[in-house]
Design an enzyme around this catalytic site. Structure first.
Site, PDB file in Angstrom:
ATOM      1  N   ARG A 161       0.911  -1.200  -0.057  1.00  0.00           N
ATOM      2  CA  ARG A 161       0.034  -0.025   0.004  1.00  0.00           C
ATOM      3  C   ARG A 161       0.840   1.251   0.155  1.00  0.00           C
ATOM      4  O   ARG A 161       2.134   1.192   0.618  1.00  0.00           O
ATOM      5  CB  ARG A 161      -0.686  -0.057   1.404  1.00  0.00           C
ATOM      6  CG  ARG A 161      -2.010  -1.109   1.356  1.00  0.00           C
ATOM      7  CD  ARG A 161      -2.619  -1.064   2.671  1.00  0.00           C
ATOM      8  NE  ARG A 161      -3.637  -2.234   2.734  1.00  0.00           N
ATOM      9  CZ  ARG A 161      -3.256  -3.338   3.528  1.00  0.00           C
ATOM     10  NH1 ARG A 161      -2.138  -3.480   3.987  1.00  0.00           N
ATOM     11  NH2 ARG A 161      -4.251  -4.363   3.672  1.00  0.00           N
ATOM     12  N   LYS A 185      -2.227  -1.988   7.926  1.00  0.00           N
ATOM     13  CA  LYS A 185      -3.308  -1.697   8.581  1.00  0.00           C
ATOM     14  C   LYS A 185      -3.493  -1.989  10.132  1.00  0.00           C
ATOM     15  O   LYS A 185      -3.257  -3.321  10.276  1.00  0.00           O
ATOM     16  CB  LYS A 185      -4.656  -1.885   7.949  1.00  0.00           C
ATOM     17  CG  LYS A 185      -4.806  -1.193   6.514  1.00  0.00           C
ATOM     18  CD  LYS A 185      -6.248  -1.394   5.750  1.00  0.00           C
ATOM     19  CE  LYS A 185      -6.440  -0.575   4.544  1.00  0.00           C
ATOM     20  NZ  LYS A 185      -7.791  -0.776   4.037  1.00  0.00           N
ATOM     21  N   HIS A 252      -2.012   2.231  -6.073  1.00  0.00           N
ATOM     22  CA  HIS A 252      -2.884   1.252  -5.889  1.00  0.00           C
ATOM     23  C   HIS A 252      -3.004   0.429  -7.078  1.00  0.00           C
ATOM     24  O   HIS A 252      -3.155  -1.101  -6.867  1.00  0.00           O
ATOM     25  CB  HIS A 252      -4.246   1.358  -5.118  1.00  0.00           C
ATOM     26  CG  HIS A 252      -4.968   0.643  -4.413  1.00  0.00           C
ATOM     27  ND1 HIS A 252      -4.271   0.398  -3.021  1.00  0.00           N
ATOM     28  CD2 HIS A 252      -5.899  -0.308  -4.510  1.00  0.00           C
ATOM     29  CE1 HIS A 252      -4.939  -0.640  -2.439  1.00  0.00           C
ATOM     30  NE2 HIS A 252      -6.024  -1.026  -3.228  1.00  0.00           N
ATOM     31  N   ARG A 255      -0.193  -2.151  -7.041  1.00  0.00           N
ATOM     32  CA  ARG A 255      -0.424  -3.273  -5.905  1.00  0.00           C
ATOM     33  C   ARG A 255      -1.598  -4.658  -6.435  1.00  0.00           C
ATOM     34  O   ARG A 255      -1.345  -5.484  -6.282  1.00  0.00           O
ATOM     35  CB  ARG A 255      -1.224  -2.647  -4.742  1.00  0.00           C
ATOM     36  CG  ARG A 255      -1.787  -3.628  -3.493  1.00  0.00           C
ATOM     37  CD  ARG A 255      -2.037  -2.829  -2.171  1.00  0.00           C
ATOM     38  NE  ARG A 255      -2.924  -3.393  -1.285  1.00  0.00           N
ATOM     39  CZ  ARG A 255      -2.431  -4.309  -0.544  1.00  0.00           C
ATOM     40  NH1 ARG A 255      -1.148  -4.481  -0.230  1.00  0.00           N
ATOM     41  NH2 ARG A 255      -3.335  -4.884   0.518  1.00  0.00           N
ATOM     42  N   HIS A 278      -4.009  -8.829   3.797  1.00  0.00           N
ATOM     43  CA  HIS A 278      -5.500  -8.960   4.006  1.00  0.00           C
ATOM     44  C   HIS A 278      -5.790  -9.459   5.161  1.00  0.00           C
ATOM     45  O   HIS A 278      -5.516 -10.685   5.510  1.00  0.00           O
ATOM     46  CB  HIS A 278      -6.071  -9.317   2.854  1.00  0.00           C
ATOM     47  CG  HIS A 278      -6.306  -8.407   1.728  1.00  0.00           C
ATOM     48  ND1 HIS A 278      -6.290  -8.691   0.367  1.00  0.00           N
ATOM     49  CD2 HIS A 278      -5.911  -7.263   1.589  1.00  0.00           C
ATOM     50  CE1 HIS A 278      -6.228  -7.901  -0.374  1.00  0.00           C
ATOM     51  NE2 HIS A 278      -6.117  -6.595   0.237  1.00  0.00           N
ATOM     52  N   TYR A 287     -10.009  -8.785  -4.604  1.00  0.00           N
ATOM     53  CA  TYR A 287      -9.001  -8.017  -5.232  1.00  0.00           C
ATOM     54  C   TYR A 287      -8.281  -8.544  -6.393  1.00  0.00           C
ATOM     55  O   TYR A 287      -7.542  -7.964  -7.256  1.00  0.00           O
ATOM     56  CB  TYR A 287      -8.039  -7.902  -4.144  1.00  0.00           C
ATOM     57  CG  TYR A 287      -7.349  -6.669  -4.087  1.00  0.00           C
ATOM     58  CD1 TYR A 287      -6.289  -6.530  -4.737  1.00  0.00           C
ATOM     59  CD2 TYR A 287      -7.748  -5.621  -3.093  1.00  0.00           C
ATOM     60  CE1 TYR A 287      -5.112  -5.490  -4.625  1.00  0.00           C
ATOM     61  CE2 TYR A 287      -6.833  -4.434  -3.195  1.00  0.00           C
ATOM     62  CZ  TYR A 287      -5.719  -4.468  -3.805  1.00  0.00           C
ATOM     63  OH  TYR A 287      -4.927  -3.242  -3.861  1.00  0.00           O
TER      64      TYR A 287
END
Length: 317
Positions: A161, A185, A252, A255, A278, A287
């Site tokens: 990211r 994250k 992105h 990615r 994830h 994705y």
């Protein structure tokens, strides 16, 4: 400050201190909840409480997001934006219930609109190579060109990211092992491989920076400070302009390109999930995708009956 604003501030503090939410996530929640609070005040007056928010008011809020009850009003938000805003409100009131400041979450029964399942754009291999090699094909030499190449290589090599890339320190890169330590994250740490081409680009970039402390930012902006998300987005867009059939490309995009090429190369979804950081496999399934031609190719090579039919057809010809 009314009670609603006070509770929103406390919720944002909770996200920062207890959930280790990123500044970007907190800013998104703040923006969505401030918008919701403004709507509540427009309907119920300037001094409002969380206890005055009920199911009916939330239905009116949903209608306003869709463009309002009056068909002559402006067009509403996209379904994805409406879903995000409702999720923020639902999370906020859910926190109030869990902390026993409310008995019922009034947003719990508000249905979130189904999002359009659009496949994110990704580059093919030739386009990816064109993008990554663009800084080196200018016929000029600038310090930022080596940096830009290293950034493009690392985004594609490791599927980071943009916030993960900008947060990297020199010590996070293990050049000998070919790995990079990433803060994802929620403050979750993961170790991701770095390909040989990306390592070579990083070596060339770092060689021009001299002796570096371990805690020094891995990538710098033009003014010598840690590079920011906006600068990375701008440099990706700049170098992508040379790609045939150019369209809007962001960090992105690289990615997603990483994930797609990994899947097409035979990597399983669980491995891709780990590499992308994830928490849910369902996110990875949304994705990544494989084109129909690629699926047919894999099917023809892998399915016994597909091969058998081909052989029979060949024998009868």
């Amino acid at each position: 400050m009314d009670e609603l604003a006070h509770q929103v501030a406390r919720f944002l503090e909770f996200l920062a201190t207890q959930r280790s939410a990123s500044p970007h996530t907190i800013a998104a929640y703040r923006n969505d909840l401030n918008g919701f609070s403004s709507f509540v005040r427009s309907e119920r007056g300037n001094t409002v409480s969380t206890k005055t928010v009920d199911h009916l008011l939330l239905r009116l809020y949903l209608a306003s997001l869709n463009g309002g009850l009056d068909k002559q009003q402006r067009a509403g938000y996209a379904k994805s934006s409406i879903g995000r805003k409702l999720a923020a409100v639902r999370a906020f009131f859910g926190w109030l219930v869990r902390t026993r400041q409310l008995e019922v979450n009034p947003a719990e029964l508000i249905a979130t609109p189904k999002r359009e399942q659009r496949l994110p754009f990704h580059l093919n291999i030739d386009q990816t190579v064109t993008l990554i090699e663009a800084p080196g094909h200018t016929g000029q030499e600038q310090p930022t060109f080596a940096r830009d190449t290293a950034i493009l290589e690392l985004l594609y090599s490791s599927g980071l990211r943009v916030s993960e890339l900008t947060g990297l320190a020199v010590a996070d890169l293990d050049r000998a092992a070919g790995m990079v330590r990433v803060q994802g994250k929620g403050g979750k740490e993961r170790i991701v491989p770095v390909g040989s081409a990306a390592l070579e680009a990083l070596e060339q970039y770092l060689a021009g920076r001299g002796q570096l402390a371990d805690d020094a930012p891995l990538f710098l902006g033009c003014r010598g400070a840690r590079i920011n998300r906006r600068t990375v987005a701008q440099l990706v867009k700049r170098w992508a302009s040379g790609i045939p059939a150019f369209r809007s490309i962001s960090p992105h995009t690289l990615r997603h390109t990483f994930a797609t090429h990994m899947l097409e190369g035979g990597a399983d979804l669980r491995s891709i999930q780990e590499l992308l950081g994830h928490s849910s496999l369902s996110t990875t399934q949304k994705y990544t995708h494989v084109g129909l031609d690629r699926l047919l190719e894999v099917y023809d090579k892998a399915h016994p009956r597909a091969r058998e039919t081909d052989q029979q057809n060949g024998e009868s010809a």
